[in-house]
Scaffold this active site. Structure first.
Site, PDB file in Angstrom:
ATOM      1  N   GLU A  74       0.829  -1.214   0.000  1.00  0.00           N
ATOM      2  CA  GLU A  74       0.000   0.000   0.000  1.00  0.00           C
ATOM      3  C   GLU A  74       0.856   1.253   0.000  1.00  0.00           C
ATOM      4  OE1 GLU A  74      -4.135  -0.917   2.256  1.00  0.00           O
ATOM      5  OE2 GLU A  74      -3.721   1.172   1.811  1.00  0.00           O
ATOM      6  N   TYR A  80      -6.427   4.732  -8.653  1.00  0.00           N
ATOM      7  CA  TYR A  80      -5.969   4.040  -7.440  1.00  0.00           C
ATOM      8  C   TYR A  80      -4.834   3.080  -7.781  1.00  0.00           C
ATOM      9  CZ  TYR A  80      -5.554   1.861  -2.986  1.00  0.00           C
ATOM     10  OH  TYR A  80      -5.021   1.427  -1.799  1.00  0.00           O
ATOM     11  N   GLU A 119      -1.001   1.270  -6.353  1.00  0.00           N
ATOM     12  CA  GLU A 119      -0.112   0.970  -5.224  1.00  0.00           C
ATOM     13  C   GLU A 119       1.197   0.409  -5.754  1.00  0.00           C
ATOM     14  OE1 GLU A 119      -1.766  -1.821  -2.456  1.00  0.00           O
ATOM     15  OE2 GLU A 119      -3.643  -0.702  -2.233  1.00  0.00           O
ATOM     16  N   HIS A 179      -0.680  -8.090  -2.184  1.00  0.00           N
ATOM     17  CA  HIS A 179      -1.740  -7.423  -1.444  1.00  0.00           C
ATOM     18  C   HIS A 179      -3.002  -7.651  -2.265  1.00  0.00           C
ATOM     19  CE1 HIS A 179      -3.848  -3.480  -0.094  1.00  0.00           C
ATOM     20  NE2 HIS A 179      -4.279  -4.534   0.583  1.00  0.00           N
ATOM     21  N   ASP A 194      -0.389  -8.974   2.671  1.00  0.00           N
ATOM     22  CA  ASP A 194      -1.769  -8.859   3.138  1.00  0.00           C
ATOM     23  C   ASP A 194      -2.663  -9.580   2.136  1.00  0.00           C
ATOM     24  OD1 ASP A 194      -4.268  -8.181   3.989  1.00  0.00           O
ATOM     25  OD2 ASP A 194      -4.058  -6.023   3.620  1.00  0.00           O
ATOM     26  N   ASP A 253      -2.744 -10.943   7.190  1.00  0.00           N
ATOM     27  CA  ASP A 253      -1.378 -10.921   6.644  1.00  0.00           C
ATOM     28  C   ASP A 253      -0.720 -12.272   6.901  1.00  0.00           C
ATOM     29  OD1 ASP A 253      -0.825  -7.698   6.225  1.00  0.00           O
ATOM     30  OD2 ASP A 253      -2.275  -8.163   7.795  1.00  0.00           O
ATOM     31  N   HIS A 268      -2.620  -2.269  10.176  1.00  0.00           N
ATOM     32  CA  HIS A 268      -2.098  -3.643  10.238  1.00  0.00           C
ATOM     33  C   HIS A 268      -0.841  -3.699  11.107  1.00  0.00           C
ATOM     34  CE1 HIS A 268      -4.265  -5.645   6.772  1.00  0.00           C
ATOM     35  NE2 HIS A 268      -4.605  -4.384   6.608  1.00  0.00           N
TER      36      HIS A 268
END
Ligand SMILES: *[C@@H]1O[C@H](CO)[C@@H](O)[C@H](O)[C@H]1NC(C)=O
Length: 317
Positions: free
Chosen positions: A63, A101, A103, A158, A192, A237, A277
């Site tokens: 992230e 969006y 990452e 992720h 994750d 995770d 997290h």
């Protein structure tokens, strides 16, 4: 006098430690929840992040939302200013289905103990498995001469929560690709995965090949809580290892979530400013140090402390 005996006992223990406990090698994965410009400008958050990263020999950050491409370099610079050991990082391109969006995956690693020897961005239009992932894994091969295993590959992921089950299953294809391409079994899948609570239904577990294949070992206990909020307890995770050789190179029961809120004495809100997290981590056994070398350093530390005790005795009398 009692203090002296205690000192003597302590030094004997230290010497025994020289013989037995070479420091193990720590691999971590952390969903750093929207790590980008605004976090990189928050000195309190950055202090905690530096502490989290520098506990690990290699850490996967997820992230990372760094559109201006400044947050990662800022973190690296701060680590190398504040830490005894030097670090470097490798990062993926910005990944995501929509332009708005995106990452990145980033691996920070201690340069004194790890070397990057290969990189592979899993393609997003792989034949037969069109667009399985929201963020295709950025696979990295490491050489780690201080570990028993010497070399390993990390497959980060992720998952997007809504497709978590499907994406976890597709990781199996990535694993097979990497095994063929780099001719190695020493592969760790981590990140994750959203592998719990509402996102991975019990009844769907037998459809996920990285769960059903007995060559893969899920290291964290099922009841691990990898979330910061006291109101949630989910093992999102994960760390999953491939092959018997790698399983044997893991320090038994070392896989866990690192509760940085407790360890660094933060309030829940202060911890949440860093992430929602916890990092997860595992230790790899270190390479065997020759007996002769270990004996020598044990002898040195024992004689040093004996000398110290002698000096204290002399100064008391
Ligand atoms: C879930 O998977 C479908 C099919 O591959 C895709 O169209 C959709 O965008 C995915 N959802 C997310 C949130 O990535």
């Amino acid at each position: 006098m009692a203090a002296l005996w205690r000192l003597l006992l302590l030094s004997a223990l230290l010497a025994a430690c020289e013989l037995r406990c070479a420091s193990a090698f720590r691999i971590c994965a952390f969903n750093a929840h929207h790590f980008g410009e605004s976090k990189s400008k928050n000195s309190v958050v950055m202090k905690t992040l530096v502490k989290i990263v520098t506990r690990c020999d290699v850490i996967l950050l997820q992230e990372v939302r760094d559109s201006k491409r400044k947050a990662l370099p800022t973190l690296l610079a701060q680590i190398n200013r504040e830490s005894r050991d030097q670090y470097d990082y490798v990062a993926s391109e910005r990944l995501g289905r929509t332009g708005s969006y995106q990452e990145q995956y980033a691996f920070f690693y201690r340069t004194g103990s790890v070397l990057v020897t290969g990189k592979y961005q899993f393609p997003d239009d792989r034949p037969g498995d069109k667009d399985a992932f929201a963020r295709e894994p950025f696979v990295v091969k490491f050489k780690a001469p201080k570990t028993e295993i010497q070399e390993f590959v990390l497959i980060p992921q992720h998952t997007s929560p809504t497709n978590a089950t499907k994406e976890m299953d597709a990781l199996y294809d990535v694993l097979q690709d990497v095994r063929r391409m780099w001719k190695t079994e020493n592969i760790i899948l981590l990140g994750d995965f959203n592998a719990d609570c509402g996102y991975l239904a019990k009844k769907n577990r037998d459809k996920v090949r990285i769960i059903t294949d007995p060559n893969l070992k899920w290291l964290l206990p099922e009841d691990t809580d990898t979330t910061v909020r006291a109101s949630t307890s989910c093992a999102y995770d994960r760390i999953v290892v491939n092959g018997r050789k790698l399983s044997n190179a893991v320090v038994p029961s070392s896989a866990r979530a690192f509760n940085f809120q407790e360890e660094f004495r933060l309030t829940e809100d202060e911890a949440l400013d860093v992430s929602d997290h916890y990092p997860v981590e595992v230790l790899l056994r270190s390479a065997a140090v020759p007996v002769k070398v270990r004996l020598r350093s044990a002898a040195v530390s024992l004689s040093c402390s004996l000398l110290l005790v002698l000096l204290m005795l002399l100064s008391q009398s």
